[in-house]
Design an enzyme around this catalytic site. Structure first.
Site, PDB file in Angstrom:
ATOM      1  N   ASP A  36     -14.412   0.491   0.216  1.00 48.31           N
ATOM      2  CA  ASP A  36     -13.381  -1.687  -0.506  1.00 48.31           C
ATOM      3  C   ASP A  36     -14.663  -1.858   0.976  1.00 48.31           C
ATOM      4  OD1 ASP A  36     -11.846  -1.105   2.349  1.00 48.31           O
ATOM      5  OD2 ASP A  36     -11.671  -2.582   1.423  1.00 48.31           O
ATOM      6  N   SER A  74      -8.428   0.625   0.753  1.00 45.74           N
ATOM      7  CA  SER A  74      -9.393   0.776   1.348  1.00 45.74           C
ATOM      8  C   SER A  74      -9.912   2.383   1.983  1.00 45.74           C
ATOM      9  CB  SER A  74      -8.245   0.497   2.741  1.00 45.74           C
ATOM     10  OG  SER A  74      -9.918  -0.442   3.456  1.00 45.74           O
ATOM     11  N   ARG A 124       0.983  -1.120   0.090  1.00 49.48           N
ATOM     12  CA  ARG A 124      -0.118  -0.204   0.185  1.00 49.48           C
ATOM     13  C   ARG A 124       0.943   1.656   0.279  1.00 49.48           C
ATOM     14  NH1 ARG A 124      -4.816  -0.106   4.174  1.00 49.48           N
ATOM     15  NH2 ARG A 124      -5.505  -1.961   2.798  1.00 49.48           N
TER      16      ARG A 124
END
Length: 557
Positions: A270, A111, A14
């Site tokens: 998400d 996310s 990420r």
């Protein structure tokens, strides 16, 4: 951007999307997919080609492109690929792995991170986020396969392959069927005065929540129109995270009040997390439930609805929570004679532990973490904001028929199982050296602080899961696994307060968690506990974290 290389952290990668080996971009994604492919081939061999892998993606910039590039890496090596054709909730990938018996899966998502970020979340054949040694081995294989293979960018060939299939419709059908199996069958959900407002926070959740509610025979939700469709710019929220509270839910409050709605359901982009707010009839003030409070409500309801359906509690029922979450689930489990287990922070730990308990004959009812992540049942061995929303809606309607509410039920839970008062928040720090300095100053070669506020509150024991030290055990080794890649120290005080300081696995944050527990049926003690908790947390922040000295940025709504 070129200072080092992205490495597998919390079940994958990420970072901000930008050029360089230390950012998310097409080259890094292809290299990561190649490393994952060759590692999976080393583990599964020819089985990988027939059982395959599943890919999903959210609505962020480049998410679909990253998923397509990754899928083509596997197609080129004759591996069967399930690629969801539309944006989807992260739990669908975890569910799809188990349903199709895949060797693994990847969800391209960041996310609730800022819009500049994207990520690459990897799951194994058990439908759970990867943990050691898989993450370490995948990283090794990535470094061994950095050169992009021939024509790997030519994804036009992807959709011509007979190895590619789109499972989006079939997967939804079976997912909703499994969600319905969680529900109390004798509850008439259509005869209810509760109007649910819903926001996906500019994410993927709305069409899936809409179908889930319809499939489960709930009345339709009222969506927050400005936020119901995926938008990678997240234009109406500073942080696309319902955990942020009032600032993130501002439009949801407005929509709810315009529609006489008393309950707000909010997923992150998400749709694997869930936040809840409730307004009592005749009251203008909204109560936003903390992750721990919602964990108490959902945990209690999963147990109670199980009893209502089955008439009794099976002797091998289990529930789990992370070590920084409230102890309320442990207290409920103890009184209900249910097995409880604590894990490290994150669903990669809870999911893998749940999977092991299942193999030992347990039925895992529920797991949660305080950062609004909930696992209801075991169809998805990960946090799932869709199934959690359905169970909360069911609970709200059940309580309505009992002339009660979510807020009243929470107070009843604390009166029965003990008052658990907690506070969790964070400081932002973009300098990794400062973060290291903060924790090193606490550690001082195991010479940890022994009190706060001029010795008024004494530390009873210390657990440091970064270096593997626990002063409360006979050999000074902790029971929970050690992780040298992250910072985490827990202080147990003589008066029962437990405080944990840790770094986030996905964001530049120093998080703190504190909780103190009181006796059941002593609601008057709740306010005293809150005052004591706040006083001690102020001392911990001032003396342990030293925000001004370390230039830490306080969370603000």
């Amino acid at each position: 951007m070129f200072d080092g290389r992205l490495s597998f952290g919390t079940a994958g990668l990420r970072a901000a999307m930008a050029p360089g080996f230390n950012r998310m971009n097409e080259l890094v994604v292809i290299q990561s997919a190649q490393g994952l492919l060759y590692y999976m081939l080393s583990v599964f061999g020819e089985q990988l080609k027939t059982s395959g892998i599943i890919f999903g993606f959210d609505g962020r910039y480049n998410s679909k492109r990253f998923a397509e590039l990754s899928a083509y890496v596997f197609i080129k090596h004759s591996v069967k690929v399930y690629l969801l054709s539309e944006v989807c909730p992260t739990p669908f990938v975890a569910f799809g792995i188990k349903y199709y018996k895949c060797c693994g899966g990847v969800m391209v998502t960041a996310s609730h991170n800022p819009k500049e970020d994207n990520g690459y979340k990897v799951y194994w054949d058990n439908g759970v986020q990867v943990i050691s040694p898989h993450d370490i081995n995948i990283q090794t294989y990535i470094l061994e396969h950095l050169e992009p293979e021939e024509n790997v960018w030519n994804i036009e060939c992807l959709y011509d392959s007979n190895l590619l299939s789109d499972p989006i419709m079939e997967l939804q059908e079976h997912y909703y069927k499994r969600v319905n199996e969680l529900l109390f069958p004798d509850l008439n959900k259509e005869i209810s005065n509760i109007i649910f407002t819903y926001t996906p926070m500019h994410g993927v959740g709305y069409p899936y929540i809409e179908k889930a509610f319809k499939n489960s025979k709930f009345n339709p939700v009222v969506p927050v129109e400005q936020q119901k469709d995926p938008n990678p710019d997240f234009p109406t929220v500073r942080f696309p995270n319902p955990e942020e509270g009032k600032s993130a839910l501002k439009l949801a409050f407005e929509t709810a009040e315009q529609n006489n709605s008393t309950v707000i359901l909010a997923n992150d982009p998400d749709a694997d997390r869930l936040a809840i707010a409730e307004r009592s009839i005749g009251c203008k003030k909204w109560k936003i439930f903390t992750g721990n409070e919602l964990g108490a409500l959902l945990g209690w309801w999963m147990i109670q609805s199980y009893k209502l359906i089955n008439g009794h509690v099976h002797p091998k029922i289990a529930v789990l929570s992370s070590t920084v979450s409230s102890a309320i689930l442990k207290s409920i489990a103890k009184k209900e004679n249910i097995y409880f287990e604590e894990t490290l922070t994150g669903f990669k730990w809870m999911g893998n532990r749940a999977n092991k308990l299942i193999s030992e004959g347990f039925e895992v009812l529920f797991a949660f973490e305080e950062s609004i992540g909930y696992m209801c049942g075991t169809s998805v061995l990960d946090k799932d904001g869709i199934s959690a929303a359905i169970k909360v809606a069911e609970l709200a309607i059940y309580l309505e028929k009992e002339n009660s509410s979510l807020s009243s039920a929470l107070e009843t839970i604390y009166n029965v199982y003990g008052w658990h008062v907690s506070v969790n928040s964070y400081f932002i720090c973009n300098d990794s050296l400062i973060i290291k300095r903060v924790f090193d100053s606490l550690r001082q070669q195991r010479n940890y602080p022994n009190s706060i506020l001029n010795g008024r509150y004494l530390v009873k024991s210390i657990r440091d899961l970064t270096i593997g030290y626990d002063s409360s055990t006979s050999d000074h080794k902790p029971i929970l696994p050690v992780s040298k890649s992250s910072q985490m120290i827990t202080f147990n005080f003589e008066n029962g307060l437990i405080a944990t300081l840790r770094t986030s696995g996905t964001e530049p944050k120093i998080k703190y968690y504190a909780e103190i527990c009181g006796d059941p049926q002593k609601s008057n003690d709740a306010n005293k506990l809150k005052c004591l908790l706040n006083k001690m947390v102020e001392g911990i922040i001032a003396e342990f974290l030293k925000p001004e000295e370390n230039s830490l940025i306080c969370r603000s709504e």
